[in-house]
Design a protein around this motif. Structure first.
Motif, PDB file in Angstrom:
ATOM      1  N   ASP A   1       0.701  -1.243  -0.071  1.00  0.00           N
ATOM      2  CA  ASP A   1      -0.081  -0.107   0.046  1.00  0.00           C
ATOM      3  C   ASP A   1       0.953   1.199  -0.067  1.00  0.00           C
ATOM      4  O   ASP A   1       0.654   2.124  -0.694  1.00  0.00           O
ATOM      5  CB  ASP A   1      -0.688   0.031   1.206  1.00  0.00           C
TER       6      ASP A   1
ATOM      7  N   LYS B   1      -0.737   2.570  -3.162  1.00  0.00           N
ATOM      8  CA  LYS B   1      -1.667   3.745  -3.160  1.00  0.00           C
ATOM      9  C   LYS B   1      -0.954   4.947  -2.818  1.00  0.00           C
ATOM     10  O   LYS B   1      -1.625   6.104  -2.864  1.00  0.00           O
ATOM     11  CB  LYS B   1      -2.572   3.562  -2.155  1.00  0.00           C
TER      12      LYS B   1
ATOM     13  N   SER C   1      -1.045   1.159 -10.923  1.00  0.00           N
ATOM     14  CA  SER C   1      -1.498   1.301  -9.468  1.00  0.00           C
ATOM     15  C   SER C   1      -3.205   1.789  -9.695  1.00  0.00           C
ATOM     16  O   SER C   1      -3.549   2.794 -10.542  1.00  0.00           O
ATOM     17  CB  SER C   1      -1.101   2.623  -8.797  1.00  0.00           C
TER      18      SER C   1
ATOM     19  N   LYS D   1      -3.872   7.228  -3.744  1.00  0.00           N
ATOM     20  CA  LYS D   1      -4.764   8.159  -2.449  1.00  0.00           C
ATOM     21  C   LYS D   1      -3.705   9.195  -1.948  1.00  0.00           C
ATOM     22  O   LYS D   1      -4.189  10.067  -1.535  1.00  0.00           O
ATOM     23  CB  LYS D   1      -4.858   7.194  -1.302  1.00  0.00           C
TER      24      LYS D   1
END
Length: 499
Positions: free
Chosen positions: A55, A108, A148, A152
């Motif tokens: 992540d 992310k 990806s 975020k």
């Protein structure tokens, strides 16, 4: 344990990644080691741990070369051919077989500085020329944007003014960056890069400007177009630069976000950039943190007095001229305040007791609190005792004192006799003269309660006294389980605002 489903395992593994209450300097290594061991239990555990580790791979990486090796395995044939044309031969026969997991798809976070660093150190791959570094970075950014699924977070700190790779123009950028929620940046980056992001990134919820040294028009535009900006954090303070900028464009952009903003944190000097008219408009604020590095900001205080933050839950203010300003603000809240921290505040006899009384009357849910007790005013101790009895949710407290060294016996007596069961951490400013006998008596009486964390702030010249008189006592009671942990620090900001 192997019968736990993926959702339950994922929740457990997420808890392994971070515990902010631990005092470890190598916390990242501990997190990584804990999760890494989960990979070897069985396939199910491995399948759950891999997405968490990837992540934010920049957080866990220890060896940059290994991370670059893995990413290279996912480069497309077109990218490989392009790199070969630039004299970069990185793909060999042993790399023909792809990994079992599509690691890049889980990523992310994009950390520009980390990517720049591990590629700049890529000499083991045989590319040293500037154009080769540029080409390699381009293909890695393309890989991350294309593979990806949902980025975020973009971290663009410490990369300088020129970003040569316009990631918002890469294939897949609209999908991968369209749901970006967090941006960490500084104002030195060229405006055109922020303009490019503003076309596709409209759902950012948090913007953290680590260094805002100019009124960047592109950054202002990016702030302006957000549809649900909830958190704005900005530091305009830099002791290396004389900052006389008014930041009108960024200020106007923030005004347009006034209704959605629920968290505002500003670190600044006397040249406060936020337009004065915005503060009274932030009616939905839940967190307000204002840290003035230099002196009292009387203009800010004027607008604080006329503002109403009925939904406020967290109030952190550094340097205010009078406790009366904080008292009036607290009285206008609707009982939602859970944290009140006031740094560099003079707790004079006129307002110190009144402030304590205001807390227990208007803040029934208080959990984190700083206050001052004037040792020459017995009424302060009376109010403090009432506060401890009524604040049944209080978890952490900072206790300041008067300018002279006040004896600590009565303070510690009130704490041990009346502190709520919820109290877990006590921070004591160096205005208190803590003797070995007072401390030992306090800890002996604390025995049998939940272990406490003690945190002391003191000037450097006081460390000798601390080591000679208090350190052995703290060590003893930590070994016996009365103290969970202790610290002694001279870093003011960490002491007051590190929660």
């Amino acid at each position: 344990m192997s019968k736990l489903n993926k959702d339950v395992l994922s929740l457990i593994f997420e808890e392994l990644t971070f515990d902010k209450n631990r005092f470890y300097s190598n916390l990242t290594r501990i997190e990584k080691r804990s999760l890494y061991s989960c990979l070897f239990v069985n396939r199910l555990w491995c399948e759950v741990a891999i997405p968490i580790l990837w992540d934010n791979p920049w957080k866990f990486v220890i060896h940059n070369g290994l991370l670059l090796n893995v990413m290279i395995l996912f480069l497309s044939k077109e990218s490989q051919e392009f790199l070969k044309s630039q004299g970069i031969y990185i793909i060999s026969a042993k790399h023909d077989k792809r990994p079992l997991f599509d690691y890049i798809s889980y990523c992310k976070y994009i950390n520009f500085r980390k990517i720049e660093n591990f590629i700049n150190n890529g000499r083991s791959f045989g590319f040293n020329e500037e154009y080769q570094n540029h080409a390699m970075k381009q293909e890695i950014y393309k890989l991350l944007i294309n593979k990806s699924t949902k980025i975020k977070c973009l971290d663009m700190m410490n990369i300088g003014p020129n970003i040569t790779h316009q990631i918002y123009n890469f294939n897949g950028a609209k999908n991968s960056l369209g749901e970006l929620t967090f941006l960490s940046c500084d104002s030195s980056i060229d405006s055109t890069f922020y303009y490019g992001l503003s076309y596709i990134c409209k759902l950012i919820q948090k913007i953290d400007i680590k260094r805002c040294l100019d009124d960047n028009l592109g950054l202002a535009r990016l702030i302006e177009v957000q549809k649900n900006l909830k958190c704005f954090v900005c530091s305009v303070y830099d002791d290396r630069v004389e900052n006389n900028i008014k930041y009108e464009n960024i200020g106007k952009a923030l005004i347009k976000q006034a209704k959605s903003l629920i968290h505002l944190k500003l670190i600044y000097d006397d040249d406060f950039f936020l337009l004065s008219e915005i503060l009274p408009k932030l009616i939905n604020l839940k967190k307000l943190k204002l840290i003035n590095i230099d002196n009292n900001d009387y203009q800010l205080e004027k607008y604080l007095e006329i503002s109403t933050f009925s939904k406020l839950q967290v109030l952190h203010i550094e340097i205010i001229s009078s406790l009366d300003i904080a008292i009036n603000m607290i009285k206008k809240t609707e009982g939602n305040l859970m944290e009140v921290l006031l740094g560099s505040t003079i707790y004079d006899e006129m307002y110190s007791g009144k402030f304590i009384r205001t807390i227990y009357e208007y803040c029934p849910n208080i959990k984190v609190l700083s206050l001052g007790i004037n040792d020459h005013n017995n009424n302060d101790y009376i109010e403090f005792e009432v506060l401890l009895k009524k604040s049944v949710q209080l978890q952490k407290i900072v206790i300041d004192g008067s300018f002279d060294q006040s004896p600590s016996n009565l303070l510690l007596e009130k704490l041990v006799n009346y502190a709520p069961k919820s109290l877990r951490e006590i921070r004591i400013f160096n205005d208190w003269e803590i003797t070995a006998s007072d401390l030992e008596l306090f800890l002996e009486k604390w025995r049998g309660r939940e272990p406490i964390v003690l945190y002391f702030f003191m000037d450097l010249q006081e460390f000798g006294y601390f080591n000679d008189n208090l350190l052995s006592i703290l060590k003893k009671y930590r070994e016996e389980g009365v103290i969970k942990n202790y610290r002694c620090d001279d870093e003011y900001q960490d002491f007051y605002f590190s929660w």
